[in-house]
Enzyme design. Structure first.
Site, PDB file in Angstrom:
ATOM      1  N   SER A 202       1.110  -5.224   1.440  1.00 46.85           N
ATOM      2  CA  SER A 202       1.649  -6.397   2.553  1.00 46.85           C
ATOM      3  C   SER A 202       0.350  -6.896   3.352  1.00 46.85           C
ATOM      4  O   SER A 202      -0.504  -7.198   2.511  1.00 46.85           O
ATOM      5  CB  SER A 202       2.505  -5.490   3.459  1.00 46.85           C
ATOM      6  OG  SER A 202       3.128  -6.378   4.254  1.00 46.85           O
TER       7      SER A 202
ATOM      8  N   ASP B 260       7.662  -7.719  -1.254  1.00 51.14           N
ATOM      9  CA  ASP B 260       6.778  -6.826  -0.429  1.00 51.14           C
ATOM     10  C   ASP B 260       6.162  -5.630  -1.355  1.00 51.14           C
ATOM     11  O   ASP B 260       6.963  -4.824  -1.833  1.00 51.14           O
ATOM     12  CB  ASP B 260       7.299  -6.384   0.697  1.00 51.14           C
ATOM     13  CG  ASP B 260       6.369  -5.817   1.574  1.00 51.14           C
ATOM     14  OD1 ASP B 260       5.159  -5.710   1.388  1.00 51.14           O
ATOM     15  OD2 ASP B 260       6.871  -5.504   2.968  1.00 51.14           O
TER      16      ASP B 260
END
Length: 386
Positions: free
Chosen positions: A77, A215
């Site tokens: 991330s 993600d």
């Protein structure tokens, strides 16, 4: 649950590869791992700026960069974004960003990245600005051009499998030599917040591969330290530079793991009576918060247990603020006031003790790590010159 099980399997596989034999003097695999957390990436950015400053001071070299000292840098991330910033080369084949450039990057671009799209049905943010700025900053650079080994995670929602982008995997999986901006957007494409990312890569034999990614925290649950360790283990086994290491021992591993802060001191707690009234959306948000906090704690627990068992506890440092409150707990509050608070959190964290049982502060521990990193780099340079 499946992700937790895979972490445990990976953890014990790593443990099984270690031995209690003494480390070869001076040889060491150095690993930097950076958590996910959106705008809270400002916290590890402060830590990285301090560490890079210490390395420059120890080596009397204002051009020293983190990528010069770490064999593996991994992130998920926002941690994947930081990884790319400090490992992607510029036209002089040096990192395009110094650690001190990261916080200004968040202040300049954060408010535009986290600018509500207005859609009530789609993701909270459209991701267009994020992708645009990543393209501008990272250009056409691909994984193989990274200045050190990287480990950036994502998750393919079409194949339902994690996708790990590393240099060392390219020989057997050349399709993973993607553009860094595609990888960075993908690892940051948190469900609910940003749209998934679709792109294709082409290999030298003409094959085309499709990716549908979200993600990286879906694959690593926010803390990529175990992933980074596994990549380092493979590197030590395959790289001739580590040929003196017969069987990897944790005395030969230096791991710095940077968190983006949690509220695991239970600023946000719930009762069964409250939760019984929640609908699906409220549960989704709460589960994400709980999972991130729990996984961060458990990953740290797994790793610290192994390092302690191998009498190498001084070779592992987890830098984490466990008592975030108010707006600083939000991954998408990019208001100037909140970003200033996050800077304060990072600066204050440096002065805090590493643990309740140790008087050593994070600042002191990072200075110790800087000396170890410098000594190891000099020793390797001396070996290479003979």
């Amino acid at each position: 649950m499946a992700t937790t099980k895979s972490f445990l399997i990976l953890f014990f596989m790593i443990l099984a590869t270690t031995s209690s034999t003494c480390a070869t003097l001076g040889e060491m695999v150095t690993v930097l791992s950076i958590d996910g957390g959106g705008i809270k990436g400002i916290i590890p950015a402060i830590i990285l700026e301090f560490l890079e400053g210490q390395l420059q001071e120890v080596d009397n070299n204002k051009d020293a960069r983190l990528a010069d000292y770490f064999d593996v840098i991994g992130g998920t991330s926002t941690g994947g974004l930081l990884t790319a910033m400090i490992t992607t080369p510029n036209e002089n084949n040096r990192p395009f960003a110094a650690a001190k450039d990261i916080v200004p990057f968040y202040f300049e671009h954060g408010p535009h990245i986290f600018n509500y799209s207005g859609s009530i049905f789609g993701p909270r943010y459209d991701g267009k600005y994020l992708l645009q700025v990543l393209q501008e900053k990272l250009g056409e650079t691909r994984v193989h051009q990274a200045l050190t080994e990287v480990a950036i995670s994502s998750f393919d929602i079409k194949t339902n499998k994690p996708v790990i982008f590393t240099k060392s995997n390219l020989a057997e999986s050349p399709q993973l030599d993607a553009k860094m901006y595609d990888i960075c957007y993908s690892t940051a494409a948190a469900p609910i917040y940003f749209p998934p990312h679709h792109f294709v890569t082409h290999t030298s034999n003409g094959a085309t591969y499709e990716f549908n990614l979200v993600d990286g925290a879906v694959a690593t649950v926010g803390d990529p330290a175990l992933l980074s360790l596994s990549v380092a283990t493979r590197l030590a086994q395959d790289d001739p530079a580590f040929s003196s290491i017969k069987s990897l021992d944790y005395k030969q591993m230096l791991l710095l793991s940077l968190g983006t802060g949690t509220n695991s001191e239970f600023d946000k707690t719930y009762t069964a009576e409250e939760a019984a009234k929640w609908g699906p959306l409220r549960w989704m948000l709460a589960i994400q918060q709980m999972t991130n906090a729990a996984s961060s704690y458990m990953t740290d627990y797994y790793i610290s247990t192994v390092f302690q068992a191998r009498h190498s506890q001084n070779n592992y440092l987890r830098v984490q603020e466990n008592a975030l409150t108010g707006t600083t707990t939000e991954m998408d509050d990019a208001s100037e006031a909140n970003m200033e608070l996050l800077v304060q959190v990072g600066e204050t964290l440096l002065k805090k003790p590493v643990s309740k049982d140790s008087p050593e502060t994070y600042e002191e521990a990072l200075k110790r790590f800087a000396k170890l990193l410098s000594d190891r780099k000099k020793l390797r340079a001396n070996k290479a010159s003979h």
